[in-house]
Design an enzyme around this catalytic site. Sequence first.
Site, PDB file in Angstrom:
ATOM      1  N   SER A   1       3.021  -7.243  12.950  1.00 20.05           N
ATOM      2  CA  SER A   1       3.547  -7.551  14.284  1.00 20.05           C
ATOM      3  C   SER A   1       4.627  -6.541  14.592  1.00 20.05           C
ATOM      4  O   SER A   1       5.391  -6.145  13.698  1.00 20.05           O
ATOM      5  CB  SER A   1       4.157  -8.953  14.316  1.00 20.05           C
ATOM      6  OG  SER A   1       4.905  -9.128  15.508  1.00 20.05           O
TER       7      SER A   1
ATOM      8  N   TYR B   1       9.959 -14.522  10.430  1.00 19.49           N
ATOM      9  CA  TYR B   1       8.595 -14.011  10.661  1.00 19.49           C
ATOM     10  C   TYR B   1       8.618 -12.475  10.677  1.00 19.49           C
ATOM     11  O   TYR B   1       7.783 -11.812  10.054  1.00 19.49           O
ATOM     12  CB  TYR B   1       8.110 -14.580  11.994  1.00 19.49           C
ATOM     13  CG  TYR B   1       6.855 -14.016  12.588  1.00 19.49           C
ATOM     14  CD1 TYR B   1       5.604 -14.518  12.231  1.00 19.49           C
ATOM     15  CD2 TYR B   1       6.905 -13.021  13.574  1.00 19.49           C
ATOM     16  CE1 TYR B   1       4.448 -14.030  12.820  1.00 19.49           C
ATOM     17  CE2 TYR B   1       5.764 -12.530  14.171  1.00 19.49           C
ATOM     18  CZ  TYR B   1       4.528 -13.033  13.788  1.00 19.49           C
ATOM     19  OH  TYR B   1       3.391 -12.548  14.382  1.00 19.49           O
TER      20      TYR B   1
ATOM     21  N   LYS C   1       6.605  -9.741   8.390  1.00 27.07           N
ATOM     22  CA  LYS C   1       5.709  -8.714   8.936  1.00 27.07           C
ATOM     23  C   LYS C   1       6.183  -7.315   8.530  1.00 27.07           C
ATOM     24  O   LYS C   1       5.367  -6.446   8.214  1.00 27.07           O
ATOM     25  CB  LYS C   1       5.616  -8.862  10.457  1.00 27.07           C
ATOM     26  CG  LYS C   1       4.952 -10.170  10.910  1.00 27.07           C
ATOM     27  CD  LYS C   1       3.519 -10.289  10.428  1.00 27.07           C
ATOM     28  CE  LYS C   1       2.763 -11.419  11.115  1.00 27.07           C
ATOM     29  NZ  LYS C   1       1.351 -11.446  10.734  1.00 27.07           N
TER      30      LYS C   1
ATOM     31  N   THR D   1       0.620   2.521   9.885  1.00 22.20           N
ATOM     32  CA  THR D   1       0.802   1.346  10.747  1.00 22.20           C
ATOM     33  C   THR D   1       0.639   1.798  12.196  1.00 22.20           C
ATOM     34  O   THR D   1       1.288   2.759  12.621  1.00 22.20           O
ATOM     35  CB  THR D   1       2.202   0.737  10.549  1.00 22.20           C
ATOM     36  OG1 THR D   1       2.332   0.339   9.185  1.00 22.20           O
ATOM     37  CG2 THR D   1       2.407  -0.473  11.450  1.00 22.20           C
TER      38      THR D   1
HETATM   39  N1  LIG Z   1      -0.152 -13.525  19.518  1.00 22.27           N
HETATM   40  C1  LIG Z   1       0.821 -12.638  19.400  1.00 22.27           C
HETATM   41  O1  LIG Z   1       1.635 -12.413  20.311  1.00 22.27           O
HETATM   42  C2  LIG Z   1       0.950 -11.839  18.118  1.00 22.27           C
HETATM   43  C3  LIG Z   1       1.850 -10.757  18.120  1.00 22.27           C
HETATM   44  C4  LIG Z   1       1.997 -10.031  16.960  1.00 22.27           C
HETATM   45  C5  LIG Z   1       1.271 -10.348  15.831  1.00 22.27           C
HETATM   46  N2  LIG Z   1       0.407 -11.400  15.845  1.00 22.27           N
HETATM   47  C6  LIG Z   1      -0.316 -11.698  14.608  1.00 22.27           C
HETATM   48  O2  LIG Z   1      -1.708 -11.679  14.844  1.00 22.27           O
HETATM   49  C7  LIG Z   1      -2.359 -12.543  13.913  1.00 22.27           C
HETATM   50  C8  LIG Z   1      -3.292 -13.487  14.655  1.00 22.27           C
HETATM   51  O3  LIG Z   1      -2.503 -14.316  15.494  1.00 22.27           O
HETATM   52  P1  LIG Z   1      -3.063 -14.998  16.825  1.00 22.27           P
HETATM   53  O4  LIG Z   1      -2.081 -14.722  17.891  1.00 22.27           O
HETATM   54  O5  LIG Z   1      -4.484 -14.660  17.017  1.00 22.27           O
HETATM   55  O6  LIG Z   1      -2.846 -16.541  16.427  1.00 22.27           O
HETATM   56  P2  LIG Z   1      -3.825 -17.808  16.485  1.00 22.27           P
HETATM   57  O7  LIG Z   1      -2.928 -18.970  16.235  1.00 22.27           O
HETATM   58  O8  LIG Z   1      -4.669 -17.775  17.699  1.00 22.27           O
HETATM   59  O9  LIG Z   1      -4.750 -17.592  15.209  1.00 22.27           O
HETATM   60  C9  LIG Z   1      -4.217 -17.630  13.908  1.00 22.27           C
HETATM   61  C10 LIG Z   1      -5.265 -18.195  12.973  1.00 22.27           C
HETATM   62  O10 LIG Z   1      -4.707 -18.187  11.640  1.00 22.27           O
HETATM   63  C11 LIG Z   1      -5.011 -19.419  11.026  1.00 22.27           C
HETATM   64  N3  LIG Z   1      -4.016 -19.722  10.008  1.00 22.27           N
HETATM   65  C12 LIG Z   1      -2.693 -19.928  10.185  1.00 22.27           C
HETATM   66  N4  LIG Z   1      -2.111 -20.237   9.018  1.00 22.27           N
HETATM   67  C13 LIG Z   1      -3.087 -20.218   8.086  1.00 22.27           C
HETATM   68  C14 LIG Z   1      -3.117 -20.457   6.679  1.00 22.27           C
HETATM   69  N5  LIG Z   1      -2.014 -20.803   6.010  1.00 22.27           N
HETATM   70  N6  LIG Z   1      -4.298 -20.336   6.022  1.00 22.27           N
HETATM   71  C15 LIG Z   1      -5.427 -20.007   6.688  1.00 22.27           C
HETATM   72  N7  LIG Z   1      -5.462 -19.782   8.014  1.00 22.27           N
HETATM   73  C16 LIG Z   1      -4.306 -19.890   8.709  1.00 22.27           C
HETATM   74  C17 LIG Z   1      -4.968 -20.445  12.150  1.00 22.27           C
HETATM   75  O11 LIG Z   1      -5.664 -21.632  11.809  1.00 22.27           O
HETATM   76  C18 LIG Z   1      -5.621 -19.667  13.290  1.00 22.27           C
HETATM   77  O12 LIG Z   1      -7.011 -19.836  13.320  1.00 22.27           O
HETATM   78  C19 LIG Z   1      -1.237 -13.262  13.142  1.00 22.27           C
HETATM   79  O13 LIG Z   1      -1.036 -12.617  11.902  1.00 22.27           O
HETATM   80  C20 LIG Z   1      -0.032 -13.080  14.035  1.00 22.27           C
HETATM   81  O14 LIG Z   1       1.166 -13.118  13.304  1.00 22.27           O
HETATM   82  C21 LIG Z   1       0.223 -12.147  16.979  1.00 22.27           C
END
Ligand SMILES: NC(=O)c1ccc[n+]([C@@H]2O[C@H](COP(=O)([O-])OP(=O)(O)OC[C@H]3O[C@@H](n4cnc5c(N)ncnc54)[C@H](O)[C@@H]3O)[C@@H](O)[C@H]2O)c1
Length: 254
Positions: A145, A158, A162, A243
């Site tokens: 992230s 968090y 990351k 990255t």
């Molecule tokens: N959405 C944002 O703004 C954003 C920004 C930066 C980084 N990210 C990163 O992108 C990735 C995906 O996030 P997203 O926004 O699609 O979120 P999301 O909540 O839509 O999807 C996350 C998925 O991870 C699964 N998950 C969470 N904890 C878990 C665990 N302990 N074991 C197994 N599965 C688990 C959840 O069930 C879910 O299906 C994450 O690593 C998040 O940190 C997201």
Amino acid sequence: MTGLRGLTGMPVVLTGGGSGIGRAIALRLADEGARVGILDRDASGGAETEAAIRAAGGVASAYGVDITDYAAVEAAVEAFIGVEGEVRGLVNCAGWDVASDFLDSDPELWRKVIDINLVGPLNVTKVVLSRMARAEAGRIVSIASDAGRVGSSGESVYAACKGGIVAFSKSVAREMARRGISLNVVSPGPTDTPLFADFDASGRLAKALERAIPMGRLARPDDFPGLVAFLLSDEAAFITGQTISVSGGLTMHG
Ligand SMILES: NC(=O)c1ccc[n+]([C@@H]2O[C@H](COP(=O)([O-])OP(=O)(O)OC[C@H]3O[C@@H](n4cnc5c(N)ncnc54)[C@H](O)[C@@H]3O)[C@@H](O)[C@H]2O)c1
């Protein structure tokens, strides 16, 4: 055929494929011909992704697994290998966060955030990498992230995880560089997913970000799969320890 070399038939384990960014990546990898093993603690979300891939003619199997549980990860990866053969690709995408200023947070919350966002990817990487190392072949992509690259208010622990994933990936990339294995990181900016919606319940942050992001919108899940597919493919064979931010220009790194 899209022309990305090496993805057809590639067994890939992907965490967090039951929602958001992970689901979009799973669908695309399957579309490229990869055989996708989805590890998600949300078993029904994972099963929905599996069904969507199968309906489109792709190969996928979903496992209801919490990545903080090492033994459960090991069992799921072994079950996947039993069906599809040795894992050649890993995408660490599962993640979780809740908005809280550091001074308002407590050790119980820190442990939960660290367990999911740092220990979880270490668990999955260890299980998969030990097999890749024996075979001297494999590519790993972790979703970090930009919170971990530039900081983010309300996400300090968090962000620490990351940033840790970036440092971890670079270090293991060095250890594995002569053994046919690459590790790279994709670093999303704010992205319109269920995770972001929980974080920004009022919708005010999204509005402010739309003004701040040079390209004028939040990222969408579909902004990531092309880059992840590329990094898993043979096209990226000489790229490791890198990255790449996908943030519509909100963050620009030298
Ligand atoms: N959405 C944002 O703004 C954003 C920004 C930066 C980084 N990210 C990163 O992108 C990735 C995906 O996030 P997203 O926004 O699609 O979120 P999301 O909540 O839509 O999807 C996350 C998925 O991870 C699964 N998950 C969470 N904890 C878990 C665990 N302990 N074991 C197994 N599965 C688990 C959840 O069930 C879910 O299906 C994450 O690593 C998040 O940190 C997201």
